[in-house]
Design a protein around this motif. Structure first.
Motif, PDB file in Angstrom:
ATOM      1  N   ASP A  20       0.770  -1.410  -0.012  1.00  0.00           N
ATOM      2  CA  ASP A  20      -0.100   0.085  -0.093  1.00  0.00           C
ATOM      3  C   ASP A  20       0.841   1.408  -0.120  1.00  0.00           C
ATOM      4  O   ASP A  20       0.539   2.225   0.605  1.00  0.00           O
ATOM      5  CB  ASP A  20      -1.028   0.128   1.204  1.00  0.00           C
ATOM      6  N   GLY A  21       1.940   1.281  -0.819  1.00  0.00           N
ATOM      7  CA  GLY A  21       2.750   2.534  -0.941  1.00  0.00           C
ATOM      8  C   GLY A  21       3.582   2.734   0.253  1.00  0.00           C
ATOM      9  O   GLY A  21       4.135   3.885   0.302  1.00  0.00           O
ATOM     10  N   HIS A  22       3.692   1.675   1.059  1.00  0.00           N
ATOM     11  CA  HIS A  22       4.872   2.024   2.210  1.00  0.00           C
ATOM     12  C   HIS A  22       5.886   0.790   2.046  1.00  0.00           C
ATOM     13  O   HIS A  22       5.639  -0.423   1.756  1.00  0.00           O
ATOM     14  CB  HIS A  22       4.068   1.782   3.379  1.00  0.00           C
ATOM     15  N   TYR A  23       7.167   1.222   2.219  1.00  0.00           N
ATOM     16  CA  TYR A  23       8.038   0.145   2.511  1.00  0.00           C
ATOM     17  C   TYR A  23       7.609  -0.907   3.484  1.00  0.00           C
ATOM     18  O   TYR A  23       7.348  -0.754   4.545  1.00  0.00           O
ATOM     19  CB  TYR A  23       9.495   0.621   2.909  1.00  0.00           C
ATOM     20  N   ASP A  24       7.806  -2.422   2.906  1.00  0.00           N
ATOM     21  CA  ASP A  24       7.382  -3.441   3.899  1.00  0.00           C
ATOM     22  C   ASP A  24       8.372  -4.161   4.360  1.00  0.00           C
ATOM     23  O   ASP A  24       8.165  -5.264   5.027  1.00  0.00           O
ATOM     24  CB  ASP A  24       6.433  -4.172   3.330  1.00  0.00           C
ATOM     25  N   GLY A  25       9.884  -3.881   3.944  1.00  0.00           N
ATOM     26  CA  GLY A  25      10.886  -4.612   4.706  1.00  0.00           C
ATOM     27  C   GLY A  25      11.231  -6.138   4.359  1.00  0.00           C
ATOM     28  O   GLY A  25      11.744  -6.839   4.920  1.00  0.00           O
ATOM     29  N   ARG A  26      10.336  -6.537   3.070  1.00  0.00           N
ATOM     30  CA  ARG A  26      10.593  -8.092   2.715  1.00  0.00           C
ATOM     31  C   ARG A  26      11.677  -8.082   1.819  1.00  0.00           C
ATOM     32  O   ARG A  26      12.576  -8.944   2.339  1.00  0.00           O
ATOM     33  CB  ARG A  26       9.343  -8.395   2.228  1.00  0.00           C
ATOM     34  N   TYR A  27      11.705  -7.433   0.737  1.00  0.00           N
ATOM     35  CA  TYR A  27      12.771  -7.576  -0.184  1.00  0.00           C
ATOM     36  C   TYR A  27      13.437  -6.451  -0.708  1.00  0.00           C
ATOM     37  O   TYR A  27      12.652  -5.326  -0.675  1.00  0.00           O
ATOM     38  CB  TYR A  27      12.200  -8.680  -1.509  1.00  0.00           C
ATOM     39  N   ILE A  28      14.541  -6.390  -1.336  1.00  0.00           N
ATOM     40  CA  ILE A  28      15.004  -5.629  -2.214  1.00  0.00           C
ATOM     41  C   ILE A  28      15.169  -5.973  -3.604  1.00  0.00           C
ATOM     42  O   ILE A  28      15.888  -7.214  -3.624  1.00  0.00           O
ATOM     43  CB  ILE A  28      16.354  -4.892  -1.949  1.00  0.00           C
ATOM     44  N   PHE A  29      14.756  -5.550  -4.660  1.00  0.00           N
ATOM     45  CA  PHE A  29      14.816  -6.107  -5.856  1.00  0.00           C
ATOM     46  C   PHE A  29      15.829  -5.048  -6.648  1.00  0.00           C
ATOM     47  O   PHE A  29      15.821  -3.714  -6.361  1.00  0.00           O
ATOM     48  CB  PHE A  29      13.524  -5.963  -6.621  1.00  0.00           C
ATOM     49  N   ALA A  30      16.700  -5.729  -7.525  1.00  0.00           N
ATOM     50  CA  ALA A  30      17.487  -4.699  -8.579  1.00  0.00           C
ATOM     51  C   ALA A  30      17.809  -5.325  -9.731  1.00  0.00           C
ATOM     52  O   ALA A  30      17.567  -6.609  -9.938  1.00  0.00           O
ATOM     53  CB  ALA A  30      19.016  -4.727  -7.640  1.00  0.00           C
ATOM     54  N   ASN A  31      18.273  -4.450 -10.808  1.00  0.00           N
ATOM     55  CA  ASN A  31      18.498  -4.978 -12.094  1.00  0.00           C
ATOM     56  C   ASN A  31      19.973  -5.471 -12.273  1.00  0.00           C
ATOM     57  O   ASN A  31      20.776  -4.878 -11.789  1.00  0.00           O
ATOM     58  CB  ASN A  31      18.052  -3.885 -13.074  1.00  0.00           C
TER      59      ASN A  31
END
Ligand code: RUQ
Ligand code: CUA
Length: 631
Positions: free
Chosen positions: A134-145
């Motif tokens: 819902d538009g807040h960071y949730d601290g589960r994952y970081i994604f990167a390219n």
């Protein structure tokens, strides 16, 4: 803050019965209850005080903790770095697309399973972004390219290790990467930048008409590619909206050229908006094709498609940033001195057939200065855009820029500040979420020139910390950094510090396959230290507990394929062991309660010492053993 002041505030904390460190420790234990509440880590009065001191003083006293995590990309180093803000201290590095001799990333079996056996050794990691709910960071994952090899990676925030890397089909390079904010991540949006002939099977160099690029949505939970969209032009950066309906990408090379002069011809390129519901419906209805060996559904989103909207914007646009109020997305002009502000509302109207021209979705086009690349927000209606050529950070007001576009005479520029030098990305504290708090801005500058002691022809970059809590931007810190952080996010510690593990869980999937292998061998990893021979394959199991390995010697035969499996049975926070085998290119980290393994060929007869590489005990230097390779 003077020393006396520090003294005072320390006393303050103590009078309440707890030092801040102790306080944070206790609340971390009670953390489960406060997870996800944003400000849940600190009590309100504590939070206000921590916030105040840190906003007007970026220095974090020895022993004090930072208020924010900085999650920085490492560019062509292929890694991610974790910093503390506002101190700008670097904490750790997370190897992702690179090989890392400290932790054994790319050397251990566990990391090879995640990377893939024959994975490229390099990567070019530009855009790390955290999953949201819902538009807040949730601290589960970081994604990167990975721009260099068309991959994307996922980092688990609880252990701060990469847990998945996938190759995106049909694209040679992934550049822009952002996440779906609402209802949650959800999709990870990936921009295929370079155009190639599709399929790219060796039959075509000289017919750019046949070159194509794709926009990709990956399911962030399963890390499966959900769908791809064929587009015109080269996709650059992207962002999702705050309703879950759209993603937008800046898109250059509307010329469909393959050379520099060709790329620059048109006065306008595009922002492409992807209509997620329509794309999903098209996939569901079977209106797609597949390309080459890939099974991923590819829908056609080129000009004329109902799935996309091409909004002409000047000229080779670059950054693409959604405003935290959920209303707009800002495309930076790069070769034009402007930014283009597009209204999501008007995008809605366009898809509903209520607007005539794609340009009718544009609500402002402020002129900001030369070389605008990326924009950050303070949550108070202001935007901060990096000006690469002018070497400045420009603060401007979005509402005033909209009024100016409507013909009013207003000055939307609030402040211009020199940065040193040539900024690329910038980022504000919590600025890509609904929680944008307008305290800090970081300008990631590509050139340092004279700012640091000379270190030879290769200079560091300069990440500058700017206080944006006041009317004007105030530069407070120069941060030399090894090339090349492209992008970074600034995440309040309440989103992460209760979620990171202190020691490993023995059931962690990170080393589950190794545990399963041991079980088949009849080994209990927590207590057994044993050699199992299986033809020419030898598995050497040992525990490690400061300051001894479970095996102080073992024997193998020349030509054996040897797998060493080390389990750290210490249960103490911060007590990591290492296993380095001399002469074999082997070094790895074994965190408390973790299991790590490595496989090599024993092809050099003789005695080879192995030793612990993490300073774990007064007798750390004695923590070692010998492998005999029998001739
Ligand atoms: S890009 S300097 Cu790879 Cu994010 Cu703009
Ligand atoms: Cu174990 Cu040093």
């Amino acid at each position: 803050m003077s020393n006396d002041d520090k003294q005072d505030s320390n006393n303050d904390d103590q009078q309440e019965g707890l030092t801040r460190r102790e306080f944070l420790g206790t609340s971390a234990l009670a953390g489960a209850a406060s997870v996800g509440l944003g400000t849940g880590v600190l009590g309100i009065s504590q939070m206000a005080r921590a916030g105040e001191t840190e906003a007007d003083n970026h220095e974090v006293a020895p022993g004090d903790l930072d208020e924010y995590y900085g999650i920085w990309s490492g560019g062509h180093s292929g890694e991610v770095r974790i910093l503390g803000l506002p101190s700008m201290r670097e904490f750790i590095r997370i190897p992702v697309f690179n090989v890392d001799c400290t932790t054994g990333w790319g050397i251990t079996n566990e990391s090879k399973r995640i990377r893939g056996e024959n994975a490229p050794l390099n990567g070019d990691l530009h855009h790390p972004h955290m999953s949201m709910t819902d538009g807040h960071y949730d601290g589960r994952y970081i994604f990167a390219n990975d721009k260099a090899n068309g991959r994307i990676a996922r980092i688990r925030c609880d252990i701060m290790k990469t847990d998945r890397i996938i190759k995106i089909p049909n694209v040679p390079a992934i550049h822009g990467l952002r996440v779906q904010r609402v209802p949650k991540t959800g999709y990870v949006f990936c921009n295929g930048e370079f155009r190639v002939p599709l399929p790219n099977d060796g039959h075509n160099l000289d017919d750019p008409e046949k070159y194509q690029s794709l926009f990709t949505a990956v399911d962030g939970d399963t890390m499966e590619v959900a769908w791809q969209v064929l587009v015109d032009g080269n996709l650059d950066n992207n962002d999702g909206d705050y309703s879950g309906k759209y993603a937008a990408s800046t898109c250059y090379n509307s010329e469909n050229a393959v050379t520099l002069s060709g790329f620059m011809h048109n006065e306008r390129d595009w922002v492409v908006v992807f209509n997620i519901a329509r794309i999903e419906a098209a996939v569901k209805a079977g209106n797609y094709k597949t390309i080459g060996d890939s099974k991923v559904p590819v829908v056609d989103g080129r000009h004329g498609s109902r799935l996309t909207l091409y909004i002409p914007v000047p000229k080779s646009p670059h950054g693409c940033n959604a405003t935290p109020d959920g209303k707009y997305v800002v495309a930076a002009g790069k070769l034009s001195p402007t930014c283009t502000v597009i209204s999501w509302d008007k995008v809605d109207k366009w898809f509903a057939g209520k607007l005539k021209k794609p340009r009718d979705t544009v609500v402002a086009e402020p002129e900001l200065g030369l070389g605008p690349l990326h924009t950050a927000f303070d949550g108070r209606g202001n935007a901060y855009t990096t000006l690469f050529i002018d070497s400045q950070s420009v603060k401007w007001n979005i509402a005033d820029a909209i009024r100016a576009y409507q013909g009013e005479k207003v000055n939307y520029i609030r402040d211009k500040m020199d940065v040193q030098y040539q900024p690329g990305h910038n980022h504000s504290s919590m600025g890509e979420t609904r929680d944008a708090d307008g305290k800090w801005l970081v300008s990631l500058n590509k050139f340092a020139k004279d700012r640091f002691l000379p270190v030879g022809p290769l200079h560091p970059d300069n990440d500058q910390l700017i206080d944006i809590s006041g009317k004007r931007q105030k530069l407070v810190h120069d941060g030399a950094v090894f090339s090349e952080p492209h992008d970074g996010i600034i995440v309040h510690r309440s989103k992460l510090m209760n979620k990171t593990l202190k020691i490993w869980d023995r059931k962690d999937p990170f080393f589950a396959e190794t545990v399963a292998m041991a079980r088949k061998d009849g080994i209990t990893l927590e207590s057994d230290s044993k050699v199992i021979r299986d033809g020419k394959r030898v598995r050497v199991y040992m525990t490690s507990s400061a300051p001894v390995f479970g095996l102080t010697s073992f024997k193998v035969k020349r030509g054996d394929e040897v797998t060493v499996v080390v389990t750290n049975i210490d249960k103490i926070e911060d007590l990591t062991h290492g296993f380095c085998l001399t002469g074999h290119g082997v070094n790895m980290e074994i965190g408390p309660q973790a299991t790590s393994s490595v496989t090599f060929i024993a092809d050099q007869p003789g005695v080879h010492w192995y030793y612990c590489t993490w300073f774990c005990h007064a007798l750390h230097l004695e923590m070692r053993g010998r492998m005999l390779v029998e001739a």
